[in-house]
Each structure stands twice: as C-alpha cells, then as structure tokens.
Design a protein around this motif. Structure first.
Motif, mmCIF file in Angstrom:
data_model
loop_
_atom_site.group_PDB
_atom_site.id
_atom_site.type_symbol
_atom_site.label_atom_id
_atom_site.label_comp_id
_atom_site.label_asym_id
_atom_site.label_seq_id
_atom_site.Cartn_x
_atom_site.Cartn_y
_atom_site.Cartn_z
ATOM 1 N N VAL A 135 -5.593 22.919 9.570
ATOM 2 C CA VAL A 135 -4.399 23.765 9.725
ATOM 3 C C VAL A 135 -3.186 22.892 9.417
ATOM 4 C CG1 VAL A 135 -5.258 25.378 11.492
ATOM 5 C CG2 VAL A 135 -4.200 23.219 12.212
ATOM 6 N N GLU A 136 -2.090 23.559 9.066
ATOM 7 C CA GLU A 136 -0.801 22.870 8.990
ATOM 8 C C GLU A 136 0.112 23.540 10.019
ATOM 9 O OE1 GLU A 136 1.452 23.032 5.300
ATOM 10 O OE2 GLU A 136 2.809 21.460 5.978
ATOM 11 N N ILE A 137 0.394 22.814 11.085
ATOM 12 C CA ILE A 137 1.282 23.328 12.136
ATOM 13 C C ILE A 137 2.692 23.348 11.545
ATOM 14 C CG2 ILE A 137 2.209 22.863 14.433
ATOM 15 C CD1 ILE A 137 -0.512 21.520 15.078
ATOM 16 N N GLY A 196 10.146 19.371 -4.484
ATOM 17 C CA GLY A 196 11.063 19.472 -3.348
ATOM 18 C C GLY A 196 10.662 18.514 -2.256
ATOM 19 N N HIS A 197 9.495 18.746 -1.651
ATOM 20 C CA HIS A 197 9.025 17.836 -0.597
ATOM 21 C C HIS A 197 8.878 16.410 -1.141
ATOM 22 C CE1 HIS A 197 8.447 21.301 1.822
ATOM 23 N NE2 HIS A 197 7.178 21.542 1.584
ATOM 24 N N SER A 198 8.615 16.319 -2.445
ATOM 25 C CA SER A 198 8.354 15.002 -3.053
ATOM 26 C C SER A 198 9.626 14.164 -3.220
ATOM 27 C CB SER A 198 7.676 15.182 -4.412
ATOM 28 O OG SER A 198 8.518 15.946 -5.261
ATOM 29 N N LEU A 206 -6.192 16.635 0.958
ATOM 30 C CA LEU A 206 -6.314 17.103 2.344
ATOM 31 C C LEU A 206 -5.174 18.030 2.763
ATOM 32 C CD1 LEU A 206 -7.618 13.812 4.011
ATOM 33 C CD2 LEU A 206 -8.924 15.776 3.172
ATOM 34 N N HIS A 207 -4.605 18.746 1.802
ATOM 35 C CA HIS A 207 -3.499 19.652 2.142
ATOM 36 C C HIS A 207 -3.425 20.773 1.099
ATOM 37 C CE1 HIS A 207 1.067 19.924 3.381
ATOM 38 N NE2 HIS A 207 0.496 21.117 3.281
ATOM 39 N N THR A 208 -4.015 21.924 1.430
ATOM 40 C CA THR A 208 -3.990 23.071 0.510
ATOM 41 C C THR A 208 -3.800 24.363 1.300
ATOM 42 O OG1 THR A 208 -6.368 23.569 0.613
ATOM 43 C CG2 THR A 208 -5.673 21.938 -1.028
ATOM 44 N N ALA A 254 2.701 15.652 7.161
ATOM 45 C CA ALA A 254 3.005 16.050 5.783
ATOM 46 C C ALA A 254 4.496 15.882 5.514
ATOM 47 C CB ALA A 254 2.594 17.505 5.561
ATOM 48 N N HIS A 255 4.806 15.573 4.250
ATOM 49 C CA HIS A 255 6.216 15.437 3.801
ATOM 50 C C HIS A 255 7.173 15.089 4.948
ATOM 51 C CE1 HIS A 255 6.308 19.602 5.226
ATOM 52 N NE2 HIS A 255 5.387 19.933 4.354
ATOM 53 N N PRO A 256 7.111 13.842 5.439
ATOM 54 C CA PRO A 256 7.918 13.459 6.616
ATOM 55 C C PRO A 256 9.408 13.275 6.330
ATOM 56 C CG PRO A 256 6.205 11.813 6.134
ATOM 57 C CD PRO A 256 6.279 12.747 4.968
ATOM 58 N N ASP A 313 -4.051 25.944 6.142
ATOM 59 C CA ASP A 313 -3.038 27.010 6.093
ATOM 60 C C ASP A 313 -2.010 26.865 7.208
ATOM 61 O OD1 ASP A 313 -3.228 28.849 3.845
ATOM 62 O OD2 ASP A 313 -5.338 28.963 4.438
ATOM 63 N N HIS A 314 -0.836 27.435 6.935
ATOM 64 C CA HIS A 314 0.270 27.374 7.893
ATOM 65 C C HIS A 314 -0.088 28.144 9.160
ATOM 66 C CE1 HIS A 314 3.036 25.799 4.899
ATOM 67 N NE2 HIS A 314 2.674 26.751 4.066
ATOM 68 N N VAL A 315 0.121 27.507 10.317
ATOM 69 C CA VAL A 315 -0.072 28.220 11.580
ATOM 70 C C VAL A 315 1.082 27.927 12.535
ATOM 71 C CG1 VAL A 315 -2.609 28.259 11.486
ATOM 72 C CG2 VAL A 315 -1.468 26.368 12.661
HETATM 73 ZN ZN LIG Z 1 4.335 21.762 4.769
#
Ligand SMILES: [Zn+2]
Ligand SMILES: [Zn+2]
Length: 215
Positions: free
Chosen positions: A68-70, A148-150, A4-6, A121-123, A36-38
């Motif tokens: 979307v990924e804010i 990185g995020h991981s 759920l994140h691409t 995502a990646h908190p 996508d990044h917004v």
């Molecule tokens: Zn992100």
C-alpha cells in the motif's frame, strides 16, 4: 528489474492488477510491488482486493508483492494506519512523502519514519533530523522516475549519501508508459548523481529488502 511502487485502478492507476503485471512481464520486470493509495476510508477494501489478486497470481516470470502507499494521512495517524496495513496482511508499506509538488502535510516524513514504513516515497526536501532517524530505523528512501516528484531526487541522494541511507529506484507507475526500461531508470539515477556502483548497491539493498518482507 525491480519496482516497489506501482498503482492500479484500485486507486488512481489506469490498469487492473492483471494487466499491470502482464505489461510488467513484457517490459522485463522480475518483481513489482502493487502499492495503491490508501487512507482510513479505503484501506480495508483496497488491501482485500490486492491480497485476493496476489493470492491468485501465479507466474514464474514475475513476483508480485502486496503493498500500500499511505497517502495524505495526517501525520499523527500514520503509525496507526501502518499497523492496520500490516495487520491486514500487507507485506510492503510505502508512505507518500513530502513531495514539493503537492501540499503534503508537514511532519509526514517524520511520522512515516517513526512508524517504520518500508519505503518513504518521494521524500522531497528530506531534513537532517529525518535522515538521522531513517538511518537508525533502516527506512529506504525513494529515487523516483515520476515527473514532478523526481525534482528533488538530487537532494534525496545527497542526504542518503551523507547519512548512509538505503535507497530504492521506483517508477511510481500509474499507466503502461510509466513502466520504464532499465536504461531509462539508470538515466534517472545518473541524473541524480548516482554512479554505476551506487546503482549496484541499490539493487543489492533492494533484493535484501524484498527478502526481509517475506520473513
Ligand atoms: Zn506518492
Ligand atoms: Zn505512488
């Protein structure tokens, strides 16, 4: 497999949505969210393009969820941007959380949880207060395969178990090689101390999340 994140080239991914989906099918994915990044500069046209694509995409092999990924929006604006995304017809709202590998504004996790996004995502170093609020709001926490995020997956899993938070396993794919196999995603999960029964629960919770997105 569900992801759920691409990303596509509508933001900083390298593939058009069609090729991302073709490659996802070839890699055995059954559901993907295009997120996508917004921010406030591009949300309208990115959402319009994603919706145009999802409306045109017909496949029995893959279900595509418009998302979307804010990203790097100031915390005080995240609630408004979440509403904008939903008003524009987006089903899946992800927020780019406080990863330790980028200078994400402090307070982003709190604002995203308050806004009721679907997935944080990646908190990063998720706090106790944010965990308690995420539990109340039912916001899903992401365990990510992205380099990185991981780095903080272990902490996210620890907090999720302590505060009974739901989790998702995502690739955060930007390029073809990021569409990892189930075996690799499971290794990422094991590396964050998740067990096979945890992974089963995550899959069930994720299926439930998806069914809720279409209500
Ligand atoms: Zn992100
Ligand atoms: Zn992302």
């Amino acid at each position: 497999m569900i992801d759920l994140h691409t990303h596509t080239l509508l933001s900083d991914g390298v593939l058009v949505p069609s090729e991302l989906c073709t490659r996802a099918i070839a890699s055995g994915y059954k559901v993907i969210g295009i997120t996508d990044h917004v921010d406030e500069s591009n949300i309208e046209h990115v959402v319009q393009s994603i919706l145009k694509f999802t409306a045109s995409f017909e496949s029995d092999a893959l279900k595509v969820i418009p998302g979307v990924e804010i990203t790097h929006v100031f915390p005080k604006r995240i609630g408004r941007v979440t509403e904008m995304a939903r008003e524009l017809g987006i089903k899946l709202v992800v927020c780019h959380g406080e990863t330790i590998v980028e200078p994400v504004e402090k307070g982003t996790n709190t604002a995203a949880i308050e806004a009721g996004v679907d997935i944080l995502a990646h908190p990063g170093l998720l706090s106790k207060a944010d965990s308690m609020e995420a539990h109340k709001k039912g916001v899903f926490m992401e365990v990510t395969a992205r380099n990185g995020h991981s780095l903080t997956n272990g902490h996210v899993v620890k907090m999720a178990k302590e505060y009974d938070l739901k989790m998702v396993l995502n690739t955060d794919a930007h390029a073809p090689n990021d569409l990892v196999s189930t075996e690799f995603m499971n290794m990422v999960a094991y590396g964050a101390s998740l067990t096979d029964s945890d992974i089963d629960k995550i899959s069930n919770d994720t299926v439930e999340l998806i069914s809720g997105l279409y209500v």
